[in-house]
Design an enzyme around this catalytic site. Sequence first.
Site, mmCIF file in Angstrom:
data_model
loop_
_atom_site.group_PDB
_atom_site.id
_atom_site.type_symbol
_atom_site.label_atom_id
_atom_site.label_comp_id
_atom_site.label_asym_id
_atom_site.label_seq_id
_atom_site.Cartn_x
_atom_site.Cartn_y
_atom_site.Cartn_z
ATOM 1 N N HIS A 16 0.866 -1.187 0.000
ATOM 2 C CA HIS A 16 0.000 0.000 0.000
ATOM 3 C C HIS A 16 0.897 1.230 0.000
ATOM 4 O O HIS A 16 1.246 1.765 1.045
ATOM 5 C CB HIS A 16 -0.916 -0.048 1.228
ATOM 6 N N HIS A 18 1.148 4.722 -2.519
ATOM 7 C CA HIS A 18 0.759 5.513 -3.694
ATOM 8 C C HIS A 18 2.042 6.148 -4.197
ATOM 9 O O HIS A 18 2.659 6.938 -3.471
ATOM 10 C CB HIS A 18 -0.250 6.596 -3.306
ATOM 11 N N HIS A 196 -9.583 0.898 -1.101
ATOM 12 C CA HIS A 196 -9.544 1.577 0.186
ATOM 13 C C HIS A 196 -10.954 1.494 0.778
ATOM 14 O O HIS A 196 -11.936 1.824 0.097
ATOM 15 C CB HIS A 196 -9.186 3.053 0.017
ATOM 16 N N GLU A 199 -11.325 3.517 5.996
ATOM 17 C CA GLU A 199 -10.305 4.472 6.461
ATOM 18 C C GLU A 199 -11.061 5.586 7.188
ATOM 19 O O GLU A 199 -10.888 5.786 8.389
ATOM 20 C CB GLU A 199 -9.504 5.010 5.273
ATOM 21 N N ASP A 277 1.684 4.060 2.762
ATOM 22 C CA ASP A 277 0.616 4.849 2.140
ATOM 23 C C ASP A 277 1.183 5.987 1.287
ATOM 24 O O ASP A 277 1.280 5.838 0.065
ATOM 25 C CB ASP A 277 -0.356 5.374 3.214
ATOM 26 N N ASP A 278 1.524 7.107 1.913
ATOM 27 C CA ASP A 278 2.082 8.274 1.201
ATOM 28 C C ASP A 278 3.268 8.791 2.018
ATOM 29 O O ASP A 278 3.143 9.798 2.733
ATOM 30 C CB ASP A 278 1.005 9.364 1.079
#
Length: 338
Positions: A16, A18, A196, A199, A277-278
């Site tokens: 996961h 991005h 997703h 969340e 994630d980011d």
Amino acid sequence: MDLDRFIAGLPKAELHIHIEGSLEPEMMFAFARRNGVALPYADVEAVRRAYRFGNLQDFLDLYYQGADVLRTAEDFHDLALAYFRRAAGEGVAHAEIFFDPQAHTTRGLAFETVAEGLLAGMAQAERDLGVTSRLILCFLRHLSEEDAFKALRQAEPFLDRVAGVGLDSSEQGHPPAKFARVFAAAGERGLRRVAHAGEEGPPAYVAEALDLLHVDRIDHGNRALEDPALVERLAEEAIPLTVCPLSNLRLCVVSDLADHPIAQMLRLGLRATLNSDDPAYFGGYVNDNFRAVGAALSREDIVTLARNSFVASFLPPTQVAAHVARLDAYVAEAAAHG
Ligand code: ADE
Ligand code: ZN
């Protein structure tokens, strides 16, 4: 061996991430300079100061704005390779990277520019760093079903190099049901499916992702814990959850890392994995996420999370087995040498 060193060398997969969320402020300035793009920030520190988010949407606004510096295939190649270099240094042997083509095509880039750049970066990472990867095309859920179909059509020439589709962006008010038909079309094309869910959205969105999108994994899934029957189902069906603690903290999904439910997820028998994630926006890469929750976990839990990352990947079973064997050897070696 102390916990930090154990985590640093632990073989793992990241499921996961991005790729646009790995755009470090320094890279944002470098791409802006090379492409002649004006930035609304004076310097790197000003960018970092702006990264204070009250919720998912606050973050997404800056994330899409940041992506505007990406203009050429070379930019996407360099972005991907920078992530893989970092990941390789953190024991990541395999990564399944998300990209948001609609974040780029809606501002005039060709789908091919994005896909070709990323695929070239992935190929170079495998050649030079030995990190394998897969590409997952995420549909932006705040856009229409028709827009998602358009992205899938644009992806058609690349489908032999795309492992699956995902669903991201603003969750509340954009339930999985909105994308049932485009996910069915992706499934007919042999693509794997993830979404997703849970969340910010309610547990019902997690159930919808399973029932209507037929996903192989749930990205995040935190709010599934509010529904005991759903938890039982996720455990029974061994649905992987790609959990992102630092993201959860920065987006106020949890108010404190001490309250993060990762240990509870494992106790409930959920197939959880840890991910970044980011990372450029949330203050840490995958090992920072392991360290962030490490104190609440046993060494065995940490190994379970790493094992889950390979088991939940889209690699063929023989490769999963080889990665798990390497992981077991690492754990045995660490135990033998204190
Ligand atoms: N796009 C990038 N990161 C995301 C996240 N954590 N949730 C939803 N959409 C995203
Ligand atoms: Zn995400």
